[in-house]
Write an enzyme that holds these catalytic residues in place. Structure first.
Site, short mmCIF file in Angstrom:
data_model
loop_
_atom_site.label_atom_id
_atom_site.label_comp_id
_atom_site.label_asym_id
_atom_site.label_seq_id
_atom_site.Cartn_x
_atom_site.Cartn_y
_atom_site.Cartn_z
CG HIS A 175 53.24 59.86 82.45
ND1 HIS A 175 51.90 59.69 82.71
CD2 HIS A 175 53.86 58.86 83.13
CE1 HIS A 175 51.73 58.65 83.51
NE2 HIS A 175 52.92 58.13 83.77
CG HIS A 212 56.90 55.00 84.87
ND1 HIS A 212 56.41 54.98 86.16
CD2 HIS A 212 55.82 55.25 84.07
CE1 HIS A 212 55.11 55.19 86.14
NE2 HIS A 212 54.73 55.37 84.88
CG LEU A 213 63.75 58.05 84.17
CD1 LEU A 213 64.57 59.26 84.61
CD2 LEU A 213 64.28 57.49 82.87
NE ARG A 214 59.85 50.67 85.94
CZ ARG A 214 58.55 50.89 85.99
NH1 ARG A 214 58.04 51.70 86.91
NH2 ARG A 214 57.74 50.29 85.12
CG ASN A 221 55.36 54.40 89.87
OD1 ASN A 221 56.19 55.10 89.28
ND2 ASN A 221 54.70 53.43 89.26
CE LYS A 257 50.11 59.55 88.01
NZ LYS A 257 51.08 58.87 87.13
CG HIS A 300 46.68 55.85 87.00
ND1 HIS A 300 47.69 55.21 86.34
CD2 HIS A 300 45.58 55.04 86.88
CE1 HIS A 300 47.24 54.07 85.82
NE2 HIS A 300 45.96 53.94 86.15
CG HIS A 310 48.28 57.31 81.50
ND1 HIS A 310 47.07 57.23 82.15
CD2 HIS A 310 49.21 56.95 82.42
CE1 HIS A 310 47.25 56.86 83.40
NE2 HIS A 310 48.55 56.67 83.59
CG ASP A 336 52.54 55.52 81.35
OD1 ASP A 336 53.27 55.59 82.36
OD2 ASP A 336 51.55 54.77 81.28
CG HIS A 386 57.75 46.31 83.75
ND1 HIS A 386 57.74 46.41 85.12
CD2 HIS A 386 56.73 47.10 83.31
CE1 HIS A 386 56.76 47.22 85.50
NE2 HIS A 386 56.13 47.64 84.42
CB ALA A 436 50.59 47.12 83.55
#
Length: 354
Positions: free
Chosen positions: A18, A20-22, A46, A108, A146, A184, A257, A261, A273
């Site tokens: 899980h 996030h790489l943007r 996302n 997802k 989620h 998560h 996860d 940011h 978040a």
């Protein structure tokens, strides 16, 4: 040598299930951190706009490979496992195309409004998404969930438990052969549900939910870099998650996860978040396992249970951790700004050997 005396641990190279790489400059700034520790990672879809088609997923994967190469990494040594973002309008044919591509490994589910960039998420899972869910069940592709309701009348600390009753149980009753990853998990309720439920279900657990309870957000004032969704919970829940992760059950495996940011978006009147843990993920997990005397079980959680559930081969390389201090940087470069990692300025008792 006892576990407490162990000074070095070599495990099969782990995967992050899980992540996030943007995109763009943010992607270039963070992808190398994951690739240094993990062979594969499930990439969250996302983005803005979200990754809803196979074509978009494959294009995103190409950008990840290019970003890793630009950052000095080796795209041949790290495999992004792509996902699609489920919407109310995802057709069954798109699920079939994704599966046939050989590069999209899961879909997802974000309940609309549940977390960062989830505005396009699902509003009526069993009513509007049934054809897509049936296609997932048929092809054996996991649904990544989620697990929080977004009803404003439900307390933020109760949203996972309510999700089990309102969404998870009806979903799995309707599609009993569907492979589901409850991502998560943050509560004793979630851990016990995954432990005891029938059928193909698993859960990922983050390092922050193993190491910290909700007090961490408020020690000495509001600390936005400990704020993530699902939010940190009571100590009783943290203890239950540690027991689940370290207990040896193949239903629980590693998923950071990690969610980068920019510092200014975290230290903000309405802060984003997400905790950034990709830099020191394995150090954090090693610390959590070691605190309860079970570091010998880290390999199963980090390297075996995930690929076994997804039906993928285990990795053949290795990763070595040494019992030595690791100082977490105060900040990291992040495009034209900076990024603050979880527990910045603190020191961990394990580090990944270079």
């Amino acid at each position: 040598m006892s576990i407490q005396q162990m000074t070095q641990l070599t495990i099969t190279r782990p995967d992050d299930w899980h992540l996030h790489l943007r995109d763009g400059a943010a992607l270039e700034a963070v992808v190398g951190d994951t690739a240094r520790q993990f062979s594969r990672a499930i990439i969250m879809p996302n983005l803005k706009p979200p990754v809803t088609t196979t074509e978009q997923a494959l294009a995103y994967r190409a950008r990840i490979d290019a970003a890793l190469l630009k950052a000095g990494g080796d795209p041949k040594a790290f495999t992004p496992l792509m996902t699609l973002y489920l919407t109310d309008n995802t057709p069954a044919a798109e699920i079939e195309r994704a599966h046939a591509s050989g590069q999209v490994y899961a879909v997802k589910l974000y309940p609309a409004g549940a977390t960062t960039n989830s505005d396009a998420g699902v509003t009526d899972l069993l009513g509007k998404c049934a054809p897509a869910l049936a296609a997932l069940e048929k092809c054996g592709m996991p649904l990544l969930v989620h697990g929080e309701v977004t009803d404003p009348g439900i307390d933020v600390f109760d949203r996972e438990a309510v999700f089990i009753d309102r969404v998870m149980i009806p979903l799995r009753r309707a599609f009993p052969a569907l492979k589901v990853v409850f991502e998560h998990i943050t509560t004793k309720d979630g851990a016990e549900y995954v432990r005891d439920a029938e059928g193909p279900i698993a859960a990922t657990i983050t390092p922050q939910h193993m190491l910290y309870n909700r007090n961490a957000i408020f020690q000495g004032g509001v600390r936005p870099h400990w704020y993530c969704l699902p939010i940190l919970k009571r100590e009783t829940h943290r203890v239950a998650l540690v027991e689940a992760a370290t207990g040896g059950s193949p239903r629980f495996f590693l998923g950071t996860d990690s969610a980068p940011h920019a510092r200014g978006l975290k230290e903000h009147a309405c802060g984003c978040a997400g905790c950034y843990t990709a830099l020191h993920a394995m150090e954090l997990y090693a610390t959590a396992f070691d605190q309860v005397g079970r570091i010998d079980r880290l390999e199963g959680f980090a390297s075996f249970h995930g690929p076994d559930f997804y039906g993928l081969p285990r990795n053949t390389g290795t990763l070595t951790l040494v019992r030595d201090s690791f100082a977490i940087p105060e900040a990291l470069p992040f495009g034209d700004t900076s990024l603050v990692p979880l527990a910045a300025g603190e020191t961990l008792p394990w580090r990944v050997a270079v």
